[in-house]
Design a protein around this motif. Structure first.
Motif, PDB file in Angstrom:
ATOM      1  N   SER A  88       0.836  -1.208   0.000  1.00  0.00           N
ATOM      2  CA  SER A  88       0.000   0.000   0.000  1.00  0.00           C
ATOM      3  C   SER A  88       0.869   1.256   0.000  1.00  0.00           C
ATOM      4  N   TYR A  89       1.999   1.221   0.714  1.00  0.00           N
ATOM      5  CA  TYR A  89       2.911   2.369   0.704  1.00  0.00           C
ATOM      6  C   TYR A  89       3.441   2.604  -0.714  1.00  0.00           C
ATOM      7  N   ILE A  90       3.875   1.533  -1.372  1.00  0.00           N
ATOM      8  CA  ILE A  90       4.441   1.636  -2.723  1.00  0.00           C
ATOM      9  C   ILE A  90       3.403   2.193  -3.703  1.00  0.00           C
ATOM     10  N   GLU A  91       2.172   1.678  -3.628  1.00  0.00           N
ATOM     11  CA  GLU A  91       1.101   2.166  -4.511  1.00  0.00           C
ATOM     12  C   GLU A  91       0.899   3.667  -4.327  1.00  0.00           C
ATOM     13  N   LYS A  92       0.816   4.088  -3.062  1.00  0.00           N
ATOM     14  CA  LYS A  92       0.601   5.505  -2.751  1.00  0.00           C
ATOM     15  C   LYS A  92       1.778   6.342  -3.248  1.00  0.00           C
ATOM     16  N   PHE A  93       2.987   5.855  -3.016  1.00  0.00           N
ATOM     17  CA  PHE A  93       4.190   6.584  -3.423  1.00  0.00           C
ATOM     18  C   PHE A  93       4.249   6.744  -4.943  1.00  0.00           C
ATOM     19  N   ILE A  94       3.964   5.665  -5.674  1.00  0.00           N
ATOM     20  CA  ILE A  94       3.989   5.727  -7.137  1.00  0.00           C
ATOM     21  C   ILE A  94       3.024   6.795  -7.643  1.00  0.00           C
ATOM     22  N   SER A  95       1.880   6.918  -6.983  1.00  0.00           N
ATOM     23  CA  SER A  95       0.871   7.905  -7.385  1.00  0.00           C
ATOM     24  C   SER A  95       1.380   9.333  -7.262  1.00  0.00           C
ATOM     25  N   THR A  96       2.403   9.561  -6.425  1.00  0.00           N
ATOM     26  CA  THR A  96       2.933  10.917  -6.240  1.00  0.00           C
ATOM     27  C   THR A  96       3.971  11.283  -7.300  1.00  0.00           C
ATOM     28  N   LEU A  97       4.417  10.289  -8.080  1.00  0.00           N
ATOM     29  CA  LEU A  97       5.475  10.530  -9.066  1.00  0.00           C
ATOM     30  C   LEU A  97       4.876  10.950 -10.405  1.00  0.00           C
ATOM     31  N   SER A  98       5.708  11.559 -11.210  1.00  0.00           N
ATOM     32  CA  SER A  98       5.275  11.966 -12.551  1.00  0.00           C
ATOM     33  C   SER A  98       5.073  10.735 -13.429  1.00  0.00           C
ATOM     34  N   ARG A  99       4.095  10.812 -14.297  1.00  0.00           N
ATOM     35  CA  ARG A  99       3.861   9.669 -15.192  1.00  0.00           C
ATOM     36  C   ARG A  99       4.998   9.521 -16.209  1.00  0.00           C
ATOM     37  N   TYR A 100       5.840  10.515 -16.283  1.00  0.00           N
ATOM     38  CA  TYR A 100       6.976  10.456 -17.204  1.00  0.00           C
ATOM     39  C   TYR A 100       8.206   9.819 -16.562  1.00  0.00           C
ATOM     40  N   ASP A 101       8.178   9.669 -15.243  1.00  0.00           N
ATOM     41  CA  ASP A 101       9.315   9.063 -14.558  1.00  0.00           C
ATOM     42  C   ASP A 101       9.456   7.587 -14.931  1.00  0.00           C
ATOM     43  N   ASP A 102      10.691   7.115 -14.885  1.00  0.00           N
ATOM     44  CA  ASP A 102      10.987   5.711 -15.144  1.00  0.00           C
ATOM     45  C   ASP A 102      10.969   5.001 -13.792  1.00  0.00           C
ATOM     46  N   ILE A 103       9.925   4.223 -13.554  1.00  0.00           N
ATOM     47  CA  ILE A 103       9.721   3.604 -12.244  1.00  0.00           C
ATOM     48  C   ILE A 103       9.745   2.086 -12.381  1.00  0.00           C
ATOM     49  N   LYS A 104      10.665   1.461 -11.632  1.00  0.00           N
ATOM     50  CA  LYS A 104      10.710   0.000 -11.552  1.00  0.00           C
ATOM     51  C   LYS A 104      10.392  -0.389 -10.122  1.00  0.00           C
ATOM     52  N   VAL A 105       9.550  -1.400  -9.960  1.00  0.00           N
ATOM     53  CA  VAL A 105       9.230  -1.895  -8.628  1.00  0.00           C
ATOM     54  C   VAL A 105       9.633  -3.355  -8.558  1.00  0.00           C
ATOM     55  N   ALA A 106      10.450  -3.680  -7.556  1.00  0.00           N
ATOM     56  CA  ALA A 106      10.926  -5.051  -7.381  1.00  0.00           C
ATOM     57  C   ALA A 106      10.080  -5.752  -6.324  1.00  0.00           C
ATOM     58  N   THR A 107       9.308  -6.753  -6.773  1.00  0.00           N
ATOM     59  CA  THR A 107       8.487  -7.555  -5.870  1.00  0.00           C
ATOM     60  C   THR A 107       8.102  -8.853  -6.567  1.00  0.00           C
ATOM     61  N   ASN A 108       7.860  -9.881  -5.781  1.00  0.00           N
ATOM     62  CA  ASN A 108       7.342 -11.139  -6.330  1.00  0.00           C
ATOM     63  C   ASN A 108       5.846 -11.285  -6.064  1.00  0.00           C
ATOM     64  N   ASP A 109       5.248 -10.296  -5.432  1.00  0.00           N
ATOM     65  CA  ASP A 109       3.838 -10.330  -5.070  1.00  0.00           C
ATOM     66  C   ASP A 109       2.982 -10.097  -6.319  1.00  0.00           C
ATOM     67  N   TYR A 110       2.235 -11.117  -6.726  1.00  0.00           N
ATOM     68  CA  TYR A 110       1.482 -11.057  -7.989  1.00  0.00           C
ATOM     69  C   TYR A 110       0.427  -9.945  -7.971  1.00  0.00           C
ATOM     70  N   ALA A 111      -0.324  -9.834  -6.882  1.00  0.00           N
ATOM     71  CA  ALA A 111      -1.364  -8.803  -6.809  1.00  0.00           C
ATOM     72  C   ALA A 111      -0.730  -7.414  -6.914  1.00  0.00           C
ATOM     73  N   GLU A 112       0.384  -7.247  -6.232  1.00  0.00           N
ATOM     74  CA  GLU A 112       1.093  -5.966  -6.282  1.00  0.00           C
ATOM     75  C   GLU A 112       1.583  -5.679  -7.703  1.00  0.00           C
ATOM     76  N   GLN A 113       2.058  -6.706  -8.384  1.00  0.00           N
ATOM     77  CA  GLN A 113       2.553  -6.539  -9.751  1.00  0.00           C
ATOM     78  C   GLN A 113       1.460  -5.974 -10.659  1.00  0.00           C
ATOM     79  N   GLN A 114       0.234  -6.460 -10.510  1.00  0.00           N
ATOM     80  CA  GLN A 114      -0.876  -6.003 -11.347  1.00  0.00           C
ATOM     81  C   GLN A 114      -1.192  -4.532 -11.091  1.00  0.00           C
ATOM     82  N   ILE A 115      -1.178  -4.132  -9.821  1.00  0.00           N
ATOM     83  CA  ILE A 115      -1.455  -2.743  -9.454  1.00  0.00           C
ATOM     84  C   ILE A 115      -0.347  -1.835  -9.994  1.00  0.00           C
TER      85      ILE A 115
END
Length: 175
Positions: A88-115
């Motif tokens: 939930s922290y990662i989802e919220k944080f990503i929402s604060t970034l520019s859509r032009y930013d290059d964002i990689k998220v490292a996780t094996n959590d499938y539900a998180e990957q979809q979000i």
């Protein structure tokens, strides 16, 4: 219009610790040591790649814990508050970034990957992160060994006076 694109690597800390055998083994004796080992690895990676790294450790089941953010060299370490998952922290944080930013998220959590994908970020698995880190480490070693060869052939400090050397050292420290 030129945009200032930033590169981020956001890591679900405990997810990665539990996915990498080396860190999982350390965590069995000391979770703190496993966290520090992951942090050290990511600092080296962030320094080499220039990516801003954020490692998120959740304190979901830790009573009365408050969100804590530690700015370290090249990275930020976040410990979430009680009842907040890293996801939930990662989802919220990503929402604060520019859509032009290059964002990689490292996780094996499938539900998180979809979000993550739905928010425009790229997802990398724990295995892919390990491969990226190994590649960066190899590049660091190559760079260091070629620098060693240069140093062995050409000692600048032997040809410069102390005042000039001191000025160069001060400039180096500023960068």
């Amino acid at each position: 219009m030129r945009r200032n694109v930033k590169s981020y690597l956001i890591i679900d800390g405990y997810n990665i610790i539990n996915a990498w055998d080396e860190l999982k083994d350390i965590a069995q004796t000391s979770l703190e040591s496993a966290r520090e080992k992951l942090i050290d690895i990511i600092i080296e990676y962030a320094e080499f790649t220039g990516r801003k790294a954020i490692i998120v450790f959740d304190a979901y089941n830790v009573k009365h814990s408050r969100e804590t953010v530690e700015d370290r060299k090249y990275i930020t370490v976040v410990y979430t508050r009680e009842h907040q998952t890293a996801d939930s922290y990662i989802e919220k944080f990503i929402s604060t970034l520019s859509r032009y930013d290059d964002i990689k998220v490292a996780t094996n959590d499938y539900a998180e990957q979809q979000i993550i994908l739905g928010k425009g970020a790229t997802r990398i698995s724990a295995r892919e992160l390990k491969l990226d880190l190994d590649k960066a480490k190899s590049n660091i070693r190559e760079k260091n060994s070629s620098n060693q060869k240069k140093i062995q052939r050409n000692w600048l400090e032997e040809r410069l006076d102390k005042e000039t050397l001191s000025k160069l050292e001060n400039i180096r420290r500023m960068h």
